[in-house]
Design an enzyme around this catalytic site. Structure first.
Site, PDB file in Angstrom:
ATOM      1  N   ARG A  62       6.086   5.079   3.031  1.00 51.09           N
ATOM      2  CA  ARG A  62       7.308   5.894   2.965  1.00 51.09           C
ATOM      3  C   ARG A  62       7.203   7.301   3.563  1.00 51.09           C
ATOM      4  O   ARG A  62       8.213   7.997   3.631  1.00 51.09           O
ATOM      5  CB  ARG A  62       7.787   6.020   1.504  1.00 51.09           C
ATOM      6  CG  ARG A  62       7.979   4.725   0.759  1.00 51.09           C
ATOM      7  CD  ARG A  62       8.973   3.804   1.416  1.00 51.09           C
ATOM      8  NE  ARG A  62       9.396   2.713   0.532  1.00 51.09           N
ATOM      9  CZ  ARG A  62      10.042   1.646   0.931  1.00 51.09           C
ATOM     10  NH1 ARG A  62      10.349   1.499   2.216  1.00 51.09           N
ATOM     11  NH2 ARG A  62      10.400   0.701   0.090  1.00 51.09           N
ATOM     12  N   ASN A  92       8.963   1.767   9.214  1.00 54.09           N
ATOM     13  CA  ASN A  92      10.346   2.126   8.873  1.00 54.09           C
ATOM     14  C   ASN A  92      10.347   3.459   8.116  1.00 54.09           C
ATOM     15  O   ASN A  92      10.480   3.525   6.898  1.00 54.09           O
ATOM     16  CB  ASN A  92      11.042   1.016   8.093  1.00 54.09           C
ATOM     17  CG  ASN A  92      10.259   0.519   6.904  1.00 54.09           C
ATOM     18  OD1 ASN A  92       9.041   0.650   6.814  1.00 54.09           O
ATOM     19  ND2 ASN A  92      10.975  -0.071   5.948  1.00 54.09           N
ATOM     20  N   ASP A 303       3.782  -6.691   0.758  1.00 55.44           N
ATOM     21  CA  ASP A 303       5.073  -6.064   1.045  1.00 55.44           C
ATOM     22  C   ASP A 303       5.369  -4.997  -0.011  1.00 55.44           C
ATOM     23  O   ASP A 303       6.490  -4.897  -0.529  1.00 55.44           O
ATOM     24  CB  ASP A 303       6.195  -7.099   1.109  1.00 55.44           C
ATOM     25  CG  ASP A 303       7.488  -6.541   1.703  1.00 55.44           C
ATOM     26  OD1 ASP A 303       7.471  -5.397   2.207  1.00 55.44           O
ATOM     27  OD2 ASP A 303       8.516  -7.240   1.649  1.00 55.44           O
TER      28      ASP A 303
END
Length: 422
Positions: A62, A92, A303
Protein backbone atom coordinates in the site's frame (compact mmCIF):
# COMPACT_ATOMS: atom_id res chain seq x y z
CA UNK A 1 28.86 -13.36 10.94
CA UNK A 2 27.74 -16.84 12.02
CA UNK A 3 24.38 -18.21 13.13
CA UNK A 4 24.00 -21.78 14.44
CA UNK A 5 20.59 -23.45 14.64
CA UNK A 6 20.68 -26.42 17.00
CA UNK A 7 18.31 -29.37 17.48
CA UNK A 8 15.93 -28.67 14.59
CA UNK A 9 13.68 -30.97 12.64
CA UNK A 10 14.85 -29.83 9.21
CA UNK A 11 12.36 -30.02 6.32
CA UNK A 12 14.30 -30.20 3.08
CA UNK A 13 15.12 -32.50 0.19
CA UNK A 14 16.15 -35.08 2.79
CA UNK A 15 14.54 -34.26 6.16
CA UNK A 16 16.68 -34.87 9.24
CA UNK A 17 17.00 -33.90 12.88
CA UNK A 18 20.11 -31.84 13.51
CA UNK A 19 21.81 -28.50 13.07
CA UNK A 20 22.30 -25.74 10.48
CA UNK A 21 25.12 -23.22 10.36
CA UNK A 22 25.17 -19.97 8.39
CA UNK A 23 28.15 -17.80 7.50
CA UNK A 24 27.75 -14.28 6.15
CA UNK A 25 24.16 -14.87 5.07
CA UNK A 26 24.74 -18.24 3.40
CA UNK A 27 24.06 -21.77 4.65
CA UNK A 28 27.55 -23.17 5.30
CA UNK A 29 26.81 -26.53 6.96
CA UNK A 30 24.03 -29.00 7.69
CA UNK A 31 24.54 -31.94 10.01
CA UNK A 32 24.70 -33.23 13.56
CA UNK A 33 26.51 -31.72 16.55
CA UNK A 34 27.87 -28.82 14.53
CA UNK A 35 30.30 -26.63 16.43
CA UNK A 36 29.96 -22.89 16.60
CA UNK A 37 32.87 -20.71 15.48
CA UNK A 38 33.81 -17.78 17.70
CA UNK A 39 31.24 -14.98 18.06
CA UNK A 40 28.38 -17.15 16.79
CA UNK A 41 24.73 -16.56 17.65
CA UNK A 42 23.25 -19.90 18.74
CA UNK A 43 19.52 -20.72 18.63
CA UNK A 44 18.36 -24.00 20.19
CA UNK A 45 15.05 -24.99 18.58
CA UNK A 46 14.54 -27.96 20.92
CA UNK A 47 12.97 -30.08 18.19
CA UNK A 48 10.91 -27.40 16.46
CA UNK A 49 10.55 -27.53 12.67
CA UNK A 50 12.95 -25.64 10.41
CA UNK A 51 11.88 -25.08 6.82
CA UNK A 52 12.87 -22.90 3.89
CA UNK A 53 11.66 -19.34 4.30
CA UNK A 54 8.21 -18.94 2.80
CA UNK A 55 7.87 -17.08 -0.50
CA UNK A 56 4.79 -15.02 -1.38
CA UNK A 57 4.55 -13.63 -4.90
CA UNK A 58 1.41 -11.59 -4.23
CA UNK A 59 1.23 -8.97 -1.47
CA UNK A 60 -0.09 -5.42 -1.22
CA UNK A 61 2.00 -3.13 0.97
CA UNK A 62 0.00 0.00 0.00
CA UNK A 63 2.96 2.40 0.15
CA UNK A 64 3.16 4.92 -1.41
CA UNK A 65 -0.31 6.39 -1.47
CA UNK A 66 -2.33 4.32 0.97
CA UNK A 67 -0.29 4.24 4.17
CA UNK A 68 -3.40 4.21 6.38
CA UNK A 69 -3.95 0.62 5.20
CA UNK A 70 -0.32 -0.61 5.38
CA UNK A 71 3.27 0.51 4.92
CA UNK A 72 6.29 -1.31 3.57
CA UNK A 73 7.58 -1.59 7.14
CA UNK A 74 4.38 -3.01 8.66
CA UNK A 75 3.72 -5.26 5.67
CA UNK A 76 7.22 -6.71 5.80
CA UNK A 77 6.95 -7.19 9.57
CA UNK A 78 3.65 -9.02 9.05
CA UNK A 79 5.21 -11.23 6.39
CA UNK A 80 8.16 -12.08 8.66
CA UNK A 81 5.72 -12.88 11.47
CA UNK A 82 4.00 -15.31 9.11
CA UNK A 83 7.28 -17.04 8.22
CA UNK A 84 7.90 -15.33 4.86
CA UNK A 85 11.46 -14.36 3.93
CA UNK A 86 10.72 -13.23 0.35
CA UNK A 87 7.65 -11.43 -0.95
CA UNK A 88 6.77 -9.68 -4.20
CA UNK A 89 4.74 -6.48 -3.92
CA UNK A 90 2.04 -5.38 -6.34
CA UNK A 91 2.09 -2.00 -8.12
CA UNK A 92 -1.44 -0.70 -7.47
CA UNK A 93 -0.04 2.31 -5.61
CA UNK A 94 0.00 6.10 -5.91
CA UNK A 95 2.14 6.94 -7.76
CA UNK A 96 1.99 3.72 -9.76
CA UNK A 97 5.49 2.34 -10.46
CA UNK A 98 4.98 2.64 -14.21
CA UNK A 99 8.21 4.54 -14.88
CA UNK A 100 11.86 4.01 -14.01
CA UNK A 101 12.18 6.87 -11.50
CA UNK A 102 9.20 5.83 -9.37
CA UNK A 103 10.15 2.16 -9.56
CA UNK A 104 13.74 2.81 -8.47
CA UNK A 105 12.55 4.94 -5.55
CA UNK A 106 10.11 2.21 -4.49
CA UNK A 107 12.72 -0.55 -4.73
CA UNK A 108 15.08 1.49 -2.56
CA UNK A 109 12.30 2.05 0.00
CA UNK A 110 11.54 -1.68 0.02
CA UNK A 111 15.20 -2.36 0.76
CA UNK A 112 15.45 0.28 3.49
CA UNK A 113 12.24 -0.51 5.38
CA UNK A 114 12.08 -4.32 5.27
CA UNK A 115 14.08 -6.93 7.16
CA UNK A 116 13.02 -9.54 4.62
CA UNK A 117 13.53 -9.61 0.84
CA UNK A 118 10.88 -7.50 -0.93
CA UNK A 119 10.82 -7.69 -4.72
CA UNK A 120 8.63 -5.46 -6.84
CA UNK A 121 6.32 -5.81 -9.84
CA UNK A 122 5.97 -2.83 -12.16
CA UNK A 123 2.79 -1.88 -14.02
CA UNK A 124 1.73 -3.40 -17.33
CA UNK A 125 0.15 -0.14 -18.51
CA UNK A 126 0.56 3.49 -17.51
CA UNK A 127 -1.55 4.22 -14.45
CA UNK A 128 -2.92 0.64 -14.54
CA UNK A 129 -6.19 1.67 -16.18
CA UNK A 130 -4.85 2.89 -19.54
CA UNK A 131 -4.03 1.09 -22.78
CA UNK A 132 -0.59 2.70 -22.93
CA UNK A 133 2.23 0.15 -22.48
CA UNK A 134 5.05 0.92 -20.08
CA UNK A 135 8.78 0.78 -20.83
CA UNK A 136 9.28 -2.95 -20.25
CA UNK A 137 13.00 -2.93 -21.04
CA UNK A 138 13.72 0.08 -18.86
CA UNK A 139 11.63 -1.15 -15.94
CA UNK A 140 13.14 -4.62 -16.13
CA UNK A 141 16.65 -3.15 -16.11
CA UNK A 142 15.67 -1.03 -13.11
CA UNK A 143 14.75 -4.11 -11.09
CA UNK A 144 11.15 -5.05 -11.87
CA UNK A 145 10.62 -8.77 -11.30
CA UNK A 146 7.73 -8.73 -13.76
CA UNK A 147 4.66 -6.77 -14.80
CA UNK A 148 1.18 -6.69 -13.29
CA UNK A 149 -1.89 -4.46 -13.16
CA UNK A 150 -3.18 -6.33 -10.13
CA UNK A 151 -6.49 -4.99 -8.99
CA UNK A 152 -7.39 -4.22 -12.60
CA UNK A 153 -7.84 -6.66 -15.45
CA UNK A 154 -6.37 -5.55 -18.78
CA UNK A 155 -9.61 -5.12 -20.72
CA UNK A 156 -8.28 -4.70 -24.26
CA UNK A 157 -6.95 -7.87 -25.89
CA UNK A 158 -4.58 -6.04 -28.24
CA UNK A 159 -3.07 -4.14 -25.31
CA UNK A 160 -2.50 -7.37 -23.42
CA UNK A 161 -0.92 -9.04 -26.44
CA UNK A 162 1.41 -6.07 -26.94
CA UNK A 163 2.34 -6.25 -23.25
CA UNK A 164 3.05 -9.95 -23.49
CA UNK A 165 5.32 -9.39 -26.46
CA UNK A 166 7.16 -6.63 -24.59
CA UNK A 167 7.57 -8.69 -21.44
CA UNK A 168 8.70 -11.76 -23.39
CA UNK A 169 11.37 -9.68 -25.12
CA UNK A 170 12.97 -8.90 -21.74
CA UNK A 171 12.35 -12.37 -20.25
CA UNK A 172 9.85 -11.15 -17.68
CA UNK A 173 6.48 -12.57 -16.63
CA UNK A 174 3.07 -11.02 -17.10
CA UNK A 175 1.28 -11.46 -13.77
CA UNK A 176 -2.40 -11.14 -14.52
CA UNK A 177 -5.33 -9.99 -12.44
CA UNK A 178 -7.96 -11.80 -14.48
CA UNK A 179 -11.20 -9.85 -14.54
CA UNK A 180 -13.56 -8.89 -17.34
CA UNK A 181 -15.31 -5.79 -16.04
CA UNK A 182 -18.25 -6.35 -18.37
CA UNK A 183 -19.14 -9.51 -16.48
CA UNK A 184 -18.22 -8.17 -13.03
CA UNK A 185 -20.92 -5.51 -12.90
CA UNK A 186 -21.72 -4.54 -9.33
CA UNK A 187 -21.14 -8.06 -7.96
CA UNK A 188 -19.77 -8.35 -4.43
CA UNK A 189 -19.81 -12.13 -3.99
CA UNK A 190 -20.11 -15.24 -6.13
CA UNK A 191 -23.31 -15.42 -8.16
CA UNK A 192 -25.45 -18.32 -6.98
CA UNK A 193 -27.87 -19.55 -4.31
CA UNK A 194 -25.95 -18.00 -1.40
CA UNK A 195 -25.89 -14.55 -3.00
CA UNK A 196 -29.63 -14.89 -3.63
CA UNK A 197 -30.20 -15.96 -0.02
CA UNK A 198 -28.28 -12.94 1.32
CA UNK A 199 -29.83 -10.56 -1.20
CA UNK A 200 -26.44 -9.48 -2.52
CA UNK A 201 -25.41 -8.82 -6.14
CA UNK A 202 -23.49 -11.75 -7.59
CA UNK A 203 -20.34 -11.93 -9.69
CA UNK A 204 -20.35 -14.51 -12.48
CA UNK A 205 -17.55 -17.04 -12.91
CA UNK A 206 -17.27 -15.64 -16.44
CA UNK A 207 -15.66 -12.54 -14.93
CA UNK A 208 -12.56 -14.68 -14.48
CA UNK A 209 -12.82 -17.49 -16.98
CA UNK A 210 -13.62 -15.47 -20.10
CA UNK A 211 -10.54 -13.28 -19.69
CA UNK A 212 -8.34 -16.21 -18.67
CA UNK A 213 -9.29 -18.09 -21.85
CA UNK A 214 -8.38 -15.01 -23.89
CA UNK A 215 -5.08 -14.56 -22.11
CA UNK A 216 -4.02 -18.17 -22.49
CA UNK A 217 -4.49 -17.94 -26.26
CA UNK A 218 -2.44 -14.73 -26.31
CA UNK A 219 0.24 -16.27 -24.08
CA UNK A 220 0.60 -19.18 -26.46
CA UNK A 221 0.99 -16.81 -29.40
CA UNK A 222 3.51 -14.55 -27.64
CA UNK A 223 5.53 -17.17 -25.76
CA UNK A 224 5.53 -15.06 -22.60
CA UNK A 225 5.65 -16.51 -19.09
CA UNK A 226 2.04 -15.85 -18.13
CA UNK A 227 1.14 -16.09 -14.45
CA UNK A 228 -2.50 -16.31 -13.40
CA UNK A 229 -3.21 -14.63 -10.06
CA UNK A 230 -5.69 -15.89 -7.44
CA UNK A 231 -7.37 -18.60 -9.56
CA UNK A 232 -10.81 -19.30 -8.09
CA UNK A 233 -12.96 -21.48 -10.39
CA UNK A 234 -13.07 -25.07 -11.55
CA UNK A 235 -13.27 -23.90 -15.17
CA UNK A 236 -10.09 -21.86 -14.71
CA UNK A 237 -8.28 -24.95 -13.44
CA UNK A 238 -9.46 -26.86 -16.50
CA UNK A 239 -8.32 -24.07 -18.84
CA UNK A 240 -4.86 -23.92 -17.26
CA UNK A 241 -4.53 -27.70 -17.34
CA UNK A 242 -5.40 -27.69 -21.05
CA UNK A 243 -2.98 -24.84 -21.77
CA UNK A 244 -0.14 -26.60 -19.98
CA UNK A 245 -0.82 -29.72 -22.02
CA UNK A 246 -0.43 -27.57 -25.15
CA UNK A 247 2.92 -26.32 -23.93
CA UNK A 248 1.84 -22.81 -22.96
CA UNK A 249 4.30 -21.21 -20.51
CA UNK A 250 1.70 -20.64 -17.81
CA UNK A 251 1.96 -20.76 -14.03
CA UNK A 252 -0.85 -20.18 -11.57
CA UNK A 253 -1.43 -19.38 -7.94
CA UNK A 254 -4.29 -20.00 -5.55
CA UNK A 255 -4.97 -17.99 -2.41
CA UNK A 256 -5.44 -19.60 1.01
CA UNK A 257 -8.97 -18.27 1.44
CA UNK A 258 -10.15 -19.90 -1.78
CA UNK A 259 -8.78 -23.24 -0.56
CA UNK A 260 -10.32 -22.87 2.89
CA UNK A 261 -13.76 -21.38 2.25
CA UNK A 262 -16.64 -21.53 -0.22
CA UNK A 263 -19.49 -19.06 -0.68
CA UNK A 264 -21.76 -21.35 1.33
CA UNK A 265 -19.55 -20.61 4.37
CA UNK A 266 -20.43 -16.90 4.33
CA UNK A 267 -22.69 -16.56 7.39
CA UNK A 268 -24.23 -13.18 6.64
CA UNK A 269 -23.70 -9.88 4.84
CA UNK A 270 -20.27 -9.60 6.45
CA UNK A 271 -17.60 -7.43 4.83
CA UNK A 272 -14.81 -9.68 6.15
CA UNK A 273 -15.89 -12.22 3.51
CA UNK A 274 -15.67 -9.77 0.61
CA UNK A 275 -12.69 -10.46 -1.62
CA UNK A 276 -11.88 -10.36 -5.33
CA UNK A 277 -12.20 -12.88 -6.84
CA UNK A 278 -14.98 -13.87 -4.45
CA UNK A 279 -15.31 -17.11 -2.57
CA UNK A 280 -16.74 -19.54 -5.10
CA UNK A 281 -18.82 -22.72 -4.80
CA UNK A 282 -17.74 -25.83 -2.93
CA UNK A 283 -17.27 -27.53 -6.31
CA UNK A 284 -14.82 -24.79 -7.26
CA UNK A 285 -12.99 -25.09 -3.92
CA UNK A 286 -12.52 -28.82 -4.38
CA UNK A 287 -11.25 -28.25 -7.94
CA UNK A 288 -8.62 -25.85 -6.61
CA UNK A 289 -7.40 -28.46 -4.13
CA UNK A 290 -7.29 -31.06 -6.89
CA UNK A 291 -5.46 -28.59 -9.15
CA UNK A 292 -2.72 -28.14 -6.57
CA UNK A 293 -2.37 -31.86 -6.02
CA UNK A 294 -2.09 -32.70 -9.74
CA UNK A 295 0.32 -29.84 -10.52
CA UNK A 296 -2.03 -27.66 -12.55
CA UNK A 297 -1.73 -24.93 -9.93
CA UNK A 298 1.88 -24.23 -9.04
CA UNK A 299 1.83 -22.32 -5.80
CA UNK A 300 -0.07 -20.66 -2.97
CA UNK A 301 0.07 -16.85 -2.68
CA UNK A 302 -1.72 -14.86 0.01
CA UNK A 303 -2.99 -11.79 -1.92
CA UNK A 304 -2.43 -10.00 1.41
CA UNK A 305 -4.76 -6.99 1.05
CA UNK A 306 -5.00 -4.81 4.17
CA UNK A 307 -7.70 -2.16 4.56
CA UNK A 308 -8.73 0.25 7.29
CA UNK A 309 -11.45 -0.75 9.73
CA UNK A 310 -13.79 1.82 8.16
CA UNK A 311 -13.35 0.26 4.73
CA UNK A 312 -14.35 -3.18 6.04
CA UNK A 313 -17.32 -2.15 8.17
CA UNK A 314 -20.95 -2.62 7.24
CA UNK A 315 -22.46 -4.28 4.19
CA UNK A 316 -20.42 -6.05 1.54
CA UNK A 317 -22.07 -3.75 -1.00
CA UNK A 318 -19.98 -0.75 0.01
CA UNK A 319 -16.96 -2.38 1.67
CA UNK A 320 -13.57 -2.77 -0.01
CA UNK A 321 -12.51 -6.06 -1.57
CA UNK A 322 -9.76 -8.06 0.13
CA UNK A 323 -8.48 -9.72 3.29
CA UNK A 324 -5.11 -9.96 5.01
CA UNK A 325 -3.18 -13.22 4.88
CA UNK A 326 0.52 -12.88 5.62
CA UNK A 327 0.25 -13.71 9.32
CA UNK A 328 -2.32 -16.50 9.07
CA UNK A 329 -1.68 -18.35 5.79
CA UNK A 330 0.73 -21.05 6.87
CA UNK A 331 -1.02 -21.85 10.15
CA UNK A 332 -4.46 -22.09 8.56
CA UNK A 333 -3.27 -24.31 5.72
CA UNK A 334 -1.18 -26.50 8.00
CA UNK A 335 -4.09 -26.96 10.39
CA UNK A 336 -6.79 -27.61 7.79
CA UNK A 337 -4.83 -29.60 5.22
CA UNK A 338 -1.65 -31.12 6.68
CA UNK A 339 -3.12 -32.15 10.03
CA UNK A 340 -6.07 -33.73 8.18
CA UNK A 341 -3.74 -35.63 5.80
CA UNK A 342 -4.98 -33.90 2.65
CA UNK A 343 -1.54 -32.36 2.03
CA UNK A 344 1.84 -33.37 3.38
CA UNK A 345 4.04 -30.82 5.09
CA UNK A 346 6.54 -31.23 2.26
CA UNK A 347 3.87 -30.39 -0.31
CA UNK A 348 2.78 -27.31 1.60
CA UNK A 349 6.37 -26.09 1.91
CA UNK A 350 6.85 -26.67 -1.81
CA UNK A 351 3.76 -24.63 -2.74
CA UNK A 352 4.57 -21.85 -0.28
CA UNK A 353 8.34 -21.68 -0.82
CA UNK A 354 10.22 -23.84 -3.30
CA UNK A 355 7.83 -23.69 -6.26
CA UNK A 356 7.15 -19.94 -6.28
CA UNK A 357 10.89 -19.29 -5.94
CA UNK A 358 11.69 -21.58 -8.85
CA UNK A 359 8.89 -20.34 -11.11
CA UNK A 360 9.90 -16.69 -10.61
CA UNK A 361 13.65 -17.24 -10.65
CA UNK A 362 14.13 -16.21 -7.02
CA UNK A 363 17.19 -17.37 -5.10
CA UNK A 364 15.16 -18.91 -2.28
CA UNK A 365 13.18 -21.97 -1.30
CA UNK A 366 15.95 -24.45 -0.48
CA UNK A 367 17.80 -25.50 2.68
CA UNK A 368 21.08 -26.53 1.09
CA UNK A 369 24.72 -25.65 1.66
CA UNK A 370 25.62 -22.63 -0.45
CA UNK A 371 22.03 -21.33 -0.59
CA UNK A 372 20.90 -18.08 1.07
CA UNK A 373 20.30 -18.30 4.81
CA UNK A 374 16.55 -17.73 4.51
CA UNK A 375 14.52 -20.03 6.73
CA UNK A 376 11.71 -20.21 9.22
CA UNK A 377 11.33 -22.09 12.50
CA UNK A 378 7.81 -23.22 13.37
CA UNK A 379 6.16 -24.72 16.45
CA UNK A 380 3.73 -27.19 14.89
CA UNK A 381 2.55 -28.70 18.18
CA UNK A 382 1.07 -25.89 20.27
CA UNK A 383 -2.41 -24.57 19.45
CA UNK A 384 -3.23 -20.87 19.56
CA UNK A 385 -6.10 -18.60 18.63
CA UNK A 386 -5.81 -16.15 15.74
CA UNK A 387 -5.90 -12.71 17.34
CA UNK A 388 -5.17 -9.46 15.46
CA UNK A 389 -3.72 -8.04 18.67
CA UNK A 390 -0.70 -10.21 17.88
CA UNK A 391 -0.33 -8.91 14.32
CA UNK A 392 2.07 -6.40 12.83
CA UNK A 393 -0.14 -5.58 9.84
CA UNK A 394 -2.26 -2.45 10.05
CA UNK A 395 -5.07 -4.42 8.44
CA UNK A 396 -7.27 -6.61 10.65
CA UNK A 397 -9.68 -7.60 7.89
CA UNK A 398 -9.94 -11.39 8.10
CA UNK A 399 -12.78 -13.89 8.45
CA UNK A 400 -10.46 -16.25 10.36
CA UNK A 401 -10.16 -14.24 13.59
CA UNK A 402 -10.74 -16.46 16.62
CA UNK A 403 -9.92 -19.71 14.86
CA UNK A 404 -7.67 -22.14 16.75
CA UNK A 405 -4.69 -23.21 14.66
CA UNK A 406 -1.27 -24.87 14.80
CA UNK A 407 1.91 -23.48 13.25
CA UNK A 408 3.29 -20.57 15.23
CA UNK A 409 6.37 -18.83 13.86
CA UNK A 410 9.26 -18.90 16.33
CA UNK A 411 11.97 -17.34 14.17
CA UNK A 412 12.20 -15.93 10.66
CA UNK A 413 15.76 -15.59 9.37
CA UNK A 414 16.43 -13.61 6.18
CA UNK A 415 19.95 -13.29 4.85
CA UNK A 416 21.28 -14.85 8.03
CA UNK A 417 19.70 -12.16 10.21
CA UNK A 418 16.72 -12.43 12.53
CA UNK A 419 13.73 -10.72 10.92
CA UNK A 420 11.23 -12.01 13.50
CA UNK A 421 11.56 -13.65 16.90
CA UNK A 422 8.59 -14.83 18.96
Amino acid sequence: MHLLIKNAHVVGPEPFDGDLLTTDGVISALGHDLHAPAKTTVIDLKGATLMPGLVDVHVHFREPGFEAKETIKTGAQAAAHGGFTTVVAMPNLNPVPDNVDDLEHLIEKNHQDAKIHVRQFAAITAGLHSQKPTDYAGLRAAGALGFSNDGVGVQDAATMYQAMQGAAAVNAPIVAHIEDEGFKGDGVMNAGPKADELGLPGMSNLTETAQLARDLVLAEASGVHYHACHVSTATSVDLIRFAKARGVNVTAEVSPHHLLLADQDIPSDNAMYKMNPPLRSEKDRQALIAGLLDGTLDMIATDHAPHTAEEKTGSMVKASFGIVGSETAFALLYTHFVMTNIFTLEQLVNWMSTSPAEKFGLNAGHLLVGEPADFTAMDLCTPYSIDPKDWFSKGHNSPFIGEVVYGRTLYTIAGGRIAYKA
